[in-house]
Design a protein around this motif. Structure first.
Motif, mmCIF file in Angstrom:
data_model
loop_
_atom_site.group_PDB
_atom_site.id
_atom_site.type_symbol
_atom_site.label_atom_id
_atom_site.label_comp_id
_atom_site.label_asym_id
_atom_site.label_seq_id
_atom_site.Cartn_x
_atom_site.Cartn_y
_atom_site.Cartn_z
ATOM 1 N N LEU A 1 -7.688 -7.578 -6.721
ATOM 2 C CA LEU A 1 -8.559 -7.226 -5.469
ATOM 3 C C LEU A 1 -8.821 -7.388 -4.107
ATOM 4 O O LEU A 1 -8.838 -6.489 -2.860
ATOM 5 N N GLU A 2 -7.515 -8.107 -3.694
ATOM 6 C CA GLU A 2 -7.068 -7.726 -2.536
ATOM 7 C C GLU A 2 -6.521 -7.323 -2.331
ATOM 8 O O GLU A 2 -6.236 -6.232 -1.182
ATOM 9 N N SER A 3 -5.478 -6.130 -3.555
ATOM 10 C CA SER A 3 -4.750 -4.907 -2.523
ATOM 11 C C SER A 3 -6.339 -4.047 -2.986
ATOM 12 O O SER A 3 -6.036 -2.557 -2.099
ATOM 13 N N HIS A 4 -7.502 -3.925 -3.277
ATOM 14 C CA HIS A 4 -7.965 -3.333 -3.553
ATOM 15 C C HIS A 4 -8.227 -3.099 -2.691
ATOM 16 O O HIS A 4 -8.839 -2.235 -1.828
ATOM 17 N N ALA A 5 -9.152 -3.345 -1.078
ATOM 18 C CA ALA A 5 -10.247 -4.107 -0.660
ATOM 19 C C ALA A 5 -8.546 -3.702 0.636
ATOM 20 O O ALA A 5 -9.287 -2.461 1.319
ATOM 21 N N PHE A 6 -7.269 -3.797 0.311
ATOM 22 C CA PHE A 6 -6.528 -3.595 1.419
ATOM 23 C C PHE A 6 -6.440 -1.425 1.744
ATOM 24 O O PHE A 6 -6.564 -1.138 2.658
ATOM 25 N N HIS A 7 -6.578 -1.060 1.011
ATOM 26 C CA HIS A 7 -6.345 0.017 0.799
ATOM 27 C C HIS A 7 -7.225 1.243 0.706
ATOM 28 O O HIS A 7 -7.544 2.046 1.749
ATOM 29 N N GLN A 8 -8.668 0.803 0.445
ATOM 30 C CA GLN A 8 -9.799 0.707 1.586
ATOM 31 C C GLN A 8 -9.915 0.751 2.255
ATOM 32 O O GLN A 8 -10.088 1.370 3.340
ATOM 33 N N ALA A 9 -9.477 -0.597 2.967
ATOM 34 C CA ALA A 9 -9.887 -0.175 4.302
ATOM 35 C C ALA A 9 -8.357 0.449 5.465
ATOM 36 O O ALA A 9 -8.355 0.971 6.829
ATOM 37 N N ILE A 10 -7.816 0.382 4.829
ATOM 38 C CA ILE A 10 -6.620 1.503 5.411
ATOM 39 C C ILE A 10 -6.995 3.402 4.642
ATOM 40 O O ILE A 10 -5.790 3.867 5.676
ATOM 41 N N GLY A 11 -8.154 3.782 4.486
ATOM 42 C CA GLY A 11 -8.550 4.774 4.133
ATOM 43 C C GLY A 11 -8.738 5.085 2.785
ATOM 44 O O GLY A 11 -8.825 6.842 2.569
ATOM 45 N N PHE A 12 -7.626 5.158 1.741
ATOM 46 C CA PHE A 12 -7.281 5.638 0.570
ATOM 47 C C PHE A 12 -9.084 5.144 -0.230
ATOM 48 O O PHE A 12 -10.315 4.867 -0.055
ATOM 49 N N GLU A 13 -9.644 5.910 -1.231
ATOM 50 C CA GLU A 13 -10.684 6.115 -2.223
ATOM 51 C C GLU A 13 -10.339 5.693 -3.602
ATOM 52 O O GLU A 13 -9.586 6.429 -4.055
ATOM 53 N N GLU A 14 -11.166 4.900 -3.990
ATOM 54 C CA GLU A 14 -11.082 4.291 -5.554
ATOM 55 C C GLU A 14 -11.259 5.657 -6.103
ATOM 56 O O GLU A 14 -12.353 6.283 -6.078
ATOM 57 N N THR A 15 -11.063 6.650 -6.534
ATOM 58 C CA THR A 15 -11.075 7.562 -7.900
ATOM 59 C C THR A 15 -11.098 7.631 -9.959
ATOM 60 O O THR A 15 -12.032 8.116 -9.689
ATOM 61 N N GLU A 16 -10.632 6.126 -9.710
ATOM 62 C CA GLU A 16 -11.033 5.842 -11.263
ATOM 63 C C GLU A 16 -10.187 4.866 -11.050
ATOM 64 O O GLU A 16 -9.141 3.976 -11.459
ATOM 65 N N ARG A 17 -11.466 4.213 -12.770
ATOM 66 C CA ARG A 17 -9.911 2.684 -13.128
ATOM 67 C C ARG A 17 -9.780 3.263 -14.716
ATOM 68 O O ARG A 17 -10.432 4.151 -15.564
ATOM 69 N N VAL A 18 -8.630 2.692 -15.132
ATOM 70 C CA VAL A 18 -8.310 3.260 -16.367
ATOM 71 C C VAL A 18 -7.903 1.274 -17.363
ATOM 72 O O VAL A 18 -6.880 1.055 -16.683
ATOM 73 N N VAL A 19 -8.326 1.817 -18.711
ATOM 74 C CA VAL A 19 -7.613 0.731 -19.036
ATOM 75 C C VAL A 19 -6.465 1.055 -19.924
ATOM 76 O O VAL A 19 -7.024 2.098 -20.952
ATOM 77 N N TYR A 20 -5.482 0.656 -19.978
ATOM 78 C CA TYR A 20 -4.199 0.858 -21.640
ATOM 79 C C TYR A 20 -4.183 -0.085 -22.704
ATOM 80 O O TYR A 20 -4.883 -0.883 -22.299
ATOM 81 N N PHE A 21 -3.752 0.726 -23.768
ATOM 82 C CA PHE A 21 -3.655 0.044 -24.452
ATOM 83 C C PHE A 21 -2.571 0.300 -24.936
ATOM 84 O O PHE A 21 -2.092 1.780 -25.320
ATOM 85 N N ARG A 22 -2.373 -0.298 -26.304
ATOM 86 C CA ARG A 22 -0.774 0.034 -27.270
ATOM 87 C C ARG A 22 -1.355 -0.775 -28.459
ATOM 88 O O ARG A 22 -2.000 -1.382 -28.746
ATOM 89 N N MET A 23 -0.286 0.409 -29.531
ATOM 90 C CA MET A 23 -0.162 -0.269 -30.923
ATOM 91 C C MET A 23 0.846 -0.230 -31.475
ATOM 92 O O MET A 23 1.604 0.774 -31.506
ATOM 93 N N THR A 24 1.477 -1.698 -32.036
ATOM 94 C CA THR A 24 3.291 -1.291 -32.936
ATOM 95 C C THR A 24 2.797 -0.933 -34.163
ATOM 96 O O THR A 24 1.848 -0.596 -34.801
ATOM 97 N N LEU A 25 3.574 -0.217 -34.023
ATOM 98 C CA LEU A 25 4.356 1.104 -34.823
ATOM 99 C C LEU A 25 5.105 0.748 -36.002
ATOM 100 O O LEU A 25 6.321 -0.248 -35.534
#
Length: 147
Positions: free
Chosen positions: A123-147
């Protein structure tokens, strides 16, 4: 504080900072990756923040991404691959200045967008990015499966 491109003389400090940001790799592995970056002029670019007494207080690494970058409309996109400032040097505008150097570099590469990411719990990084002008565009959760 001087913000400048990283050079060979910065390898030891840069590797230490990379290991602090990405502790899964050894300092030796980080040094090898940093050295590779210096040897490939079209790859990763790195900026360091140097104190008046010669201490490397932080770094930012960036690359041009030509594949899809989440939330961006253009290509290539300048992408902040890593950003770290030593705890004792935080709250001194160093990270903002490192990102500004990366943004300037991106403009010289013809980019119209600068992108970055942060882990979902940082969350500290999120706040920093927003403070310097970045805008959040999306959130992604990655998944994996062992084959």
């Amino acid at each position: 504080m001087i913000i400048r491109l990283a050079t060979r003389r910065d390898l030891a400090a840069w590797a230490d900072l990379r290991a602090a940001l990405w502790p899964d790799g050894s300092v030796e592995e980080h040094r090898a990756e940093a050295e590779d970056a210096l040897n490939q002029p079209d790859g990763l670019v790195a900026y360091v923040a140097e104190t008046p007494d010669g201490v490397i207080a932080g770094f930012a690494e960036a690359a041009l991404r030509r594949d899809y970058v989440n939330g961006c409309d253009s290509s290539p996109v300048a992408f902040v691959e890593g950003l770290y400032v030593r705890p004792e040097h935080r709250k001194a505008d160093i990270a903002r200045r490192l990102c500004a150097a990366v943004a300037d570099w991106g403009r010289t590469q013809g980019c119209t967008e600068l992108a970055s990411d942060a882990e979902i719990h940082n969350l500290e990084s999120h706040a920093f990015h927003q403070a310097i002008g970045f805008e959040e565009t999306e959130r992604v959760v990655y998944f994996r499966m062992t084959l």
